[in-house]
Design an enzyme around this catalytic site. Structure first.
Site, PDB file in Angstrom:
ATOM      1  N   HIS A 132      -4.074  -1.883  -4.292  1.00  0.00           N
ATOM      2  CA  HIS A 132      -5.474  -2.286  -4.082  1.00  0.00           C
ATOM      3  C   HIS A 132      -6.311  -2.147  -5.366  1.00  0.00           C
ATOM      4  O   HIS A 132      -7.489  -1.828  -5.311  1.00  0.00           O
ATOM      5  CB  HIS A 132      -6.102  -1.465  -2.952  1.00  0.00           C
ATOM      6  CG  HIS A 132      -5.285  -1.390  -1.712  1.00  0.00           C
ATOM      7  ND1 HIS A 132      -4.903  -2.514  -1.011  1.00  0.00           N
ATOM      8  CD2 HIS A 132      -4.750  -0.320  -1.052  1.00  0.00           C
ATOM      9  CE1 HIS A 132      -4.176  -2.133   0.045  1.00  0.00           C
ATOM     10  NE2 HIS A 132      -4.066  -0.823   0.039  1.00  0.00           N
ATOM     11  N   SER A 183       0.835  -1.196   0.000  1.00  0.00           N
ATOM     12  CA  SER A 183       0.000   0.000   0.000  1.00  0.00           C
ATOM     13  C   SER A 183       0.878   1.257   0.000  1.00  0.00           C
ATOM     14  O   SER A 183       1.616   1.478  -0.956  1.00  0.00           O
ATOM     15  CB  SER A 183      -0.968  -0.041   1.192  1.00  0.00           C
ATOM     16  OG  SER A 183      -2.002   0.893   1.037  1.00  0.00           O
TER      17      SER A 183
END
Length: 243
Positions: free
Chosen positions: A166, A131
């Protein structure tokens, strides 16, 4: 005999100890460390050095005999500049956690960690993260650092182009990133779904893997006509961890 030059390597992770229980992606990335028993430092900066995140790292890595784990907090920093440099340059792997990408970059720059990570990278330390810990290595990224999803034309620039984590696993990620690339707000780059991972050597993709067949890695580029191209990269399916 001449000494081989250190390799410049970094990895984008779409998983790991913070969201997966099987350790497959963690084992894969640690398998690329330069030593058989690597020193692995976790940087939880993007989460504000959240205690629960540190605890997860220590639960996953603290008792492993095949590595030497450590955590580098910056919100309650204990090391002076010389000790901080010596510590980071001694690591074989630096593993950066998720959280707020913009805050991570700001804190690193205040403490000079951005410069030290570049130096470690030049010396052969493997840099990786999930992330925000994947976003930070590129020239720009797709982020929710400011609330709504947006583009962040900032990063360490060790990886050419941009990164979107993501991808397809958080609502809005794919269309927002595609729009940013098509509009020129971000350079073309790499979109990583949860479950996939990518290794780069010298800024070039050298391996793409996945822990789940449905998870993938994508290359997204502007097409020069106001649109874009999106290509799914073939990924090797990893075997379950034998730990």
């Amino acid at each position: 005999m001449p000494v081989a030059a250190p390799q410049h390597r970094l990895a984008l992770l779409g998983g790991g100890f913070s969201i997966d229980d099987d350790g497959v992606l963690d084992d894969w990335v640690l398998g690329h460390a330069r030593t058989p028993r690597p020193k692995v430092c976790f940087l939880p900066t993007a989460s504000g050095d959240a205690a629960v995140y540190v605890d997860k790292f220590l639960a996953a890595f603290g008792d492993r005999p095949d590595l030497v784990p450590s955590v580098l907090p910056l919100f309650r920093r204990e090391l002076d500049d010389d000790a901080l440099r010596a510590f980071l340059l001694s690591q074989d792997v630096v593993y950066v956690g998720g959280g707020n990408t913009a805050n991570l970059l700001a804190v690193w720059r205040v403490h000079g960690v951005d410069r030290l990570l570049r130096e470690a990278y030049d010396r052969g330390t493997l840099l990786c993260g999930i992330s925000a810990g994947a976003n930070c290595w590129a020239e720009g990224s797709h982020t929710d650092s400011f609330g709504p999803l947006t583009h962040l034309p900032d990063g360490l620039g060790l990886l050419p182009g941009s990164v979107c984590p993501h991808y397809d696993t958080e609502p809005g990620r794919r269309p927002s990133y595609r729009a940013a690339v098509a509009a020129g707000n971000l350079p073309g780059g790499w979109a990583v779904e949860d479950g996939a991972a990518a290794l780069f050597t010298g800024g070039e993709l050298t391996e793409a893997v996945t822990r789940a067949p449905e998870a993938g890695l994508y290359r997204v580029d502007p097409d020069g006509r106001g649109g874009l191209t999106e290509r799914r990269v073939p990924c090797r399916l990893l075997e379950p961890s034998r730990r």
